[in-house]
Design a protein around this motif. Structure first.
Motif, mmCIF file in Angstrom:
data_model
loop_
_atom_site.group_PDB
_atom_site.id
_atom_site.type_symbol
_atom_site.label_atom_id
_atom_site.label_comp_id
_atom_site.label_asym_id
_atom_site.label_seq_id
_atom_site.Cartn_x
_atom_site.Cartn_y
_atom_site.Cartn_z
ATOM 1 N N ASN A 285 0.696 -1.203 0.089
ATOM 2 C CA ASN A 285 -0.175 0.183 0.017
ATOM 3 C C ASN A 285 0.691 1.311 0.063
ATOM 4 N N ALA B 173 -3.271 -4.498 -4.951
ATOM 5 C CA ALA B 173 -3.042 -4.797 -3.698
ATOM 6 C C ALA B 173 -3.373 -6.094 -3.437
ATOM 7 N N LYS C 74 0.658 4.543 -2.619
ATOM 8 C CA LYS C 74 0.379 5.871 -1.827
ATOM 9 C C LYS C 74 1.474 6.800 -2.260
#
Length: 224
Positions: free
Chosen positions: A4, A196, A8
């Motif tokens: 993640n 993901a 991000k």
């Protein structure tokens, strides 16, 4: 799967595309790039069992730099907001070889697939000639169940296709819609949820496997 934090970082970079911000977050960039490299290597290792042409590649040989070439661009943003890898014989430097590609860009812009993008005139001539001479074999490849399931068809977007038949070919040629192509590409969208997901390597390797017969056809065409 990708972390993640990797996803991000690219999202944050798209909102802060400048050198001071990048320098302040260089450790995040290095961690994200390393994570992407691990993912690409896992895909190479898995699909390399089926395609010996890529089996000995390393992720480093396939991944593109994040710095943009802004010399001839009105957009002076210094960094790409994606990670990309070209996985083919010779790695990213092999520009006249058909191969595989993965593009990581959160926000609904990620995709995988491959083929060959805008080959030079002589290579394009050879590909068209091979499609014309062996259209039955070519058609079997692009209508095979795995290819149809993953890609549907080759891309027929206007930027990759002539509006009229290329010189030397008639409009009623059975293969004319493919002979008009200037690039031979298959693409599969990858959602942010997929990025993901634990099955991302498996899904990407399966997409490459569905594309492999086309890769072989294109490379044989250019080598012949």
């Amino acid at each position: 799967m990708l972390r993640n934090n990797t996803i991000k970082f690219l999202k944050d970079l798209s909102k802060n595309n400048n050198k001071p911000w990048f320098d302040a977050h260089r450790s995040r960039y290095e961690a994200a790039r390393a994570d992407f490299a691990d993912f690409i290597q896992a895909v190479i290792d898995q699909h390399g069992k089926k395609d010996p042409g890529i089996a000995n590649l390393t992720a480093k040989e396939c991944m593109f730099r994040i710095n943009r070439d802004v010399r001839f661009s009105k957009d002076k943003s210094p960094y790409k907001t994606n990670f990309g890898a070209s996985i083919n014989q010779g790695g990213k430097q092999s520009m006249v070889t058909a191969g595989y590609y993965f593009h990581l860009q959160p926000g609904g812009h990620s995709f995988t697939g491959g083929g060959i993008w805008m080959p030079p005139a002589e290579e394009l001539r050879k590909i068209r000639q091979e499609i014309d001479y062996n259209f039955s074999d070519f058609k079997k490849i692009i209508t095979a169940a795995p290819f149809k399931k993953v890609y549907g068809d080759l891309s027929h977007e206007a930027e990759y296709k002539l509006s009229r038949p290329p010189k030397g070919y008639e409009a009623d040629n059975p293969a004319i819609e493919y002979l008009k192509l200037k690039s031979f590409l298959g693409g599969l969208a990858i959602t942010d949820t997929d990025l993901a997901g634990k099955d991302l390597v498996k899904k990407t390797a399966a997409a490459f496997a569905a594309l492999q017969p086309l890769i072989v056809f294109l490379n044989n065409s250019m080598e012949g």
